[in-house]
Motif scaffolding. Structure first.
Motif, PDB file in Angstrom:
ATOM      1  N   GLN A 161       0.642  -1.298  -0.375  1.00  0.00           N
ATOM      2  CA  GLN A 161      -0.145   0.115   0.333  1.00  0.00           C
ATOM      3  C   GLN A 161       0.714   1.367  -0.051  1.00  0.00           C
ATOM      4  OE1 GLN A 161      -1.887   1.063   3.791  1.00  0.00           O
ATOM      5  NE2 GLN A 161      -3.870   2.066   2.734  1.00  0.00           N
ATOM      6  N   VAL A 162       1.875   1.284   0.461  1.00  0.00           N
ATOM      7  CA  VAL A 162       2.678   2.446   0.678  1.00  0.00           C
ATOM      8  C   VAL A 162       3.356   2.605  -0.759  1.00  0.00           C
ATOM      9  CG1 VAL A 162       4.545   3.352   1.669  1.00  0.00           C
ATOM     10  CG2 VAL A 162       3.187   2.773   3.000  1.00  0.00           C
ATOM     11  N   ASP A 163       3.901   1.425  -1.222  1.00  0.00           N
ATOM     12  CA  ASP A 163       4.895   2.022  -2.227  1.00  0.00           C
ATOM     13  C   ASP A 163       3.671   1.964  -3.467  1.00  0.00           C
ATOM     14  OD1 ASP A 163       6.996   1.217  -4.232  1.00  0.00           O
ATOM     15  OD2 ASP A 163       5.652  -0.937  -4.525  1.00  0.00           O
ATOM     16  N   LYS A 164       2.449   2.189  -2.672  1.00  0.00           N
ATOM     17  CA  LYS A 164       2.123   2.846  -4.524  1.00  0.00           C
ATOM     18  C   LYS A 164       1.591   3.525  -4.288  1.00  0.00           C
ATOM     19  CE  LYS A 164      -0.751  -2.192  -5.705  1.00  0.00           C
ATOM     20  NZ  LYS A 164      -1.728  -3.324  -5.064  1.00  0.00           N
ATOM     21  N   ALA A 165       1.660   4.292  -3.362  1.00  0.00           N
ATOM     22  CA  ALA A 165       0.614   5.634  -2.738  1.00  0.00           C
ATOM     23  C   ALA A 165       2.176   6.616  -3.008  1.00  0.00           C
ATOM     24  CB  ALA A 165       0.728   6.002  -1.456  1.00  0.00           C
ATOM     25  N   ILE A 166       3.481   5.536  -3.337  1.00  0.00           N
ATOM     26  CA  ILE A 166       4.698   6.352  -3.210  1.00  0.00           C
ATOM     27  C   ILE A 166       4.686   6.450  -4.904  1.00  0.00           C
ATOM     28  CG2 ILE A 166       7.390   6.307  -3.723  1.00  0.00           C
ATOM     29  CD1 ILE A 166       7.105   5.354  -0.849  1.00  0.00           C
ATOM     30  N   CYS A 167       4.125   5.789  -5.807  1.00  0.00           N
ATOM     31  CA  CYS A 167       3.771   5.861  -6.728  1.00  0.00           C
ATOM     32  C   CYS A 167       2.964   6.429  -7.587  1.00  0.00           C
ATOM     33  CB  CYS A 167       4.448   4.321  -7.144  1.00  0.00           C
ATOM     34  SG  CYS A 167       5.000   3.133  -7.068  1.00  0.00           S
ATOM     35  N   ARG A 168       2.105   6.412  -7.245  1.00  0.00           N
ATOM     36  CA  ARG A 168       1.642   7.221  -7.521  1.00  0.00           C
ATOM     37  C   ARG A 168       1.868   8.833  -7.466  1.00  0.00           C
ATOM     38  NH1 ARG A 168      -2.315   4.343  -4.735  1.00  0.00           N
ATOM     39  NH2 ARG A 168      -2.284   5.277  -3.155  1.00  0.00           N
ATOM     40  N   SER A 169       2.290   9.353  -6.317  1.00  0.00           N
ATOM     41  CA  SER A 169       2.687  10.488  -5.897  1.00  0.00           C
ATOM     42  C   SER A 169       4.074  10.562  -6.299  1.00  0.00           C
ATOM     43  CB  SER A 169       3.851  10.609  -4.862  1.00  0.00           C
ATOM     44  OG  SER A 169       4.040  12.261  -4.470  1.00  0.00           O
ATOM     45  N   GLU A 170       4.941  10.078  -6.974  1.00  0.00           N
ATOM     46  CA  GLU A 170       6.107  10.222  -8.052  1.00  0.00           C
ATOM     47  C   GLU A 170       5.389  10.699  -9.089  1.00  0.00           C
ATOM     48  OE1 GLU A 170       8.593   7.345  -6.690  1.00  0.00           O
ATOM     49  OE2 GLU A 170       9.455   9.133  -5.022  1.00  0.00           O
ATOM     50  N   SER A 171       4.364   9.471 -10.073  1.00  0.00           N
ATOM     51  CA  SER A 171       4.065   9.602 -11.148  1.00  0.00           C
ATOM     52  C   SER A 171       3.221  10.525 -11.425  1.00  0.00           C
ATOM     53  CB  SER A 171       3.729   8.456 -11.697  1.00  0.00           C
ATOM     54  OG  SER A 171       2.751   7.652 -10.735  1.00  0.00           O
ATOM     55  N   GLY A 172       3.043  11.454  -9.973  1.00  0.00           N
ATOM     56  CA  GLY A 172       1.927  12.581 -10.512  1.00  0.00           C
ATOM     57  C   GLY A 172       0.382  12.236 -10.352  1.00  0.00           C
ATOM     58  N   ILE A 173       0.581  11.283 -10.391  1.00  0.00           N
ATOM     59  CA  ILE A 173      -0.941  10.557 -10.057  1.00  0.00           C
ATOM     60  C   ILE A 173      -1.601  11.459  -9.249  1.00  0.00           C
ATOM     61  CG2 ILE A 173      -3.196   8.821  -9.828  1.00  0.00           C
ATOM     62  CD1 ILE A 173      -1.271   7.281 -11.241  1.00  0.00           C
ATOM     63  N   GLU A 174      -1.184  11.222  -8.234  1.00  0.00           N
ATOM     64  CA  GLU A 174      -2.055  12.252  -6.800  1.00  0.00           C
ATOM     65  C   GLU A 174      -1.027  13.363  -6.271  1.00  0.00           C
ATOM     66  OE1 GLU A 174      -3.503   9.202  -4.105  1.00  0.00           O
ATOM     67  OE2 GLU A 174      -4.585   8.300  -5.200  1.00  0.00           O
ATOM     68  N   ALA A 175      -0.708  14.019  -5.300  1.00  0.00           N
ATOM     69  CA  ALA A 175      -0.540  15.105  -5.287  1.00  0.00           C
ATOM     70  C   ALA A 175       0.534  14.750  -3.412  1.00  0.00           C
ATOM     71  CB  ALA A 175      -0.707  16.564  -5.348  1.00  0.00           C
ATOM     72  N   MET A 176       0.786  15.312  -3.155  1.00  0.00           N
ATOM     73  CA  MET A 176       1.786  14.775  -1.771  1.00  0.00           C
ATOM     74  C   MET A 176       2.929  15.342  -2.025  1.00  0.00           C
ATOM     75  SD  MET A 176       3.470  10.692  -0.106  1.00  0.00           S
ATOM     76  CE  MET A 176       2.013  10.204  -0.914  1.00  0.00           C
ATOM     77  N   ALA A 177       2.378  16.286  -0.438  1.00  0.00           N
ATOM     78  CA  ALA A 177       3.423  17.454  -0.060  1.00  0.00           C
ATOM     79  C   ALA A 177       4.350  16.662   0.090  1.00  0.00           C
ATOM     80  CB  ALA A 177       3.125  17.804   1.350  1.00  0.00           C
ATOM     81  N   ASP A 178       5.994  17.407  -0.721  1.00  0.00           N
ATOM     82  CA  ASP A 178       7.537  16.963  -0.178  1.00  0.00           C
ATOM     83  C   ASP A 178       7.933  15.849   1.524  1.00  0.00           C
ATOM     84  OD1 ASP A 178       7.769  17.970  -2.726  1.00  0.00           O
ATOM     85  OD2 ASP A 178       9.304  19.716  -1.805  1.00  0.00           O
ATOM     86  N   GLU A 179       7.571  17.188   2.080  1.00  0.00           N
ATOM     87  CA  GLU A 179       7.361  16.051   3.562  1.00  0.00           C
ATOM     88  C   GLU A 179       6.912  14.504   3.730  1.00  0.00           C
ATOM     89  OE1 GLU A 179       6.297  19.274   3.413  1.00  0.00           O
ATOM     90  OE2 GLU A 179       7.661  20.005   3.438  1.00  0.00           O
ATOM     91  N   ALA A 180       5.289  14.606   3.796  1.00  0.00           N
ATOM     92  CA  ALA A 180       4.548  13.440   3.455  1.00  0.00           C
ATOM     93  C   ALA A 180       4.707  12.143   3.089  1.00  0.00           C
ATOM     94  CB  ALA A 180       3.583  13.762   2.720  1.00  0.00           C
ATOM     95  N   LEU A 181       6.319  12.989   1.495  1.00  0.00           N
ATOM     96  CA  LEU A 181       6.696  11.412   0.633  1.00  0.00           C
ATOM     97  C   LEU A 181       7.541  11.192   0.390  1.00  0.00           C
ATOM     98  CD1 LEU A 181       6.548  10.328  -2.388  1.00  0.00           C
ATOM     99  CD2 LEU A 181       7.565  12.374  -3.217  1.00  0.00           C
ATOM    100  N   GLU A 182       8.276  11.795   1.816  1.00  0.00           N
ATOM    101  CA  GLU A 182       9.675  11.801   1.862  1.00  0.00           C
ATOM    102  C   GLU A 182       9.222  10.701   4.061  1.00  0.00           C
ATOM    103  OE1 GLU A 182      12.631  11.519   1.258  1.00  0.00           O
ATOM    104  OE2 GLU A 182      11.227  12.595   0.088  1.00  0.00           O
TER     105      GLU A 182
END
Length: 84
Positions: A38-59
């Motif tokens: 689940q975490v890996d998919k969320a990271i990939c969605r954020s990094e690919s621009g599908i879902e926005a995530m704050a830089d701190e949250a992504l880290e």
């Protein structure tokens, strides 16, 4: 932009059999595995621009993924040692 998933079976191909077995036989491992996915998919969605995530949250998500991966790896090594 192509974003690579960090699938556990691809990260640790030598433990592919143990991953499958532990997902079926160890509820705690299965929960950690599901959380890792689940975490890996969320990271990939954020990094690919599908879902926005704050830089701190992504880290923080990346740190969590690494922690989960370390824990799963330890459990995989223990399982491999007991089956040898």
């Amino acid at each position: 932009m192509h974003v690579e998933h960090h699938d556990l079976a691809q990260e640790f191909p030598e433990f592919k059999e143990q991953i499958h077995t532990l997902k079926l036989e160890d509820a705690h491992f299965a929960r950690l595995f599901a959380e890792y996915q689940q975490v890996d998919k969320a990271i990939c969605r954020s990094e690919s621009g599908i879902e926005a995530m704050a830089d701190e949250a992504l880290e923080e998500m990346k740190k969590l993924r690494l922690h989960l991966k370390d824990d799963l790896y330890s459990r995989l090594r223990e399982a491999a040692e007991t089956t040898e």
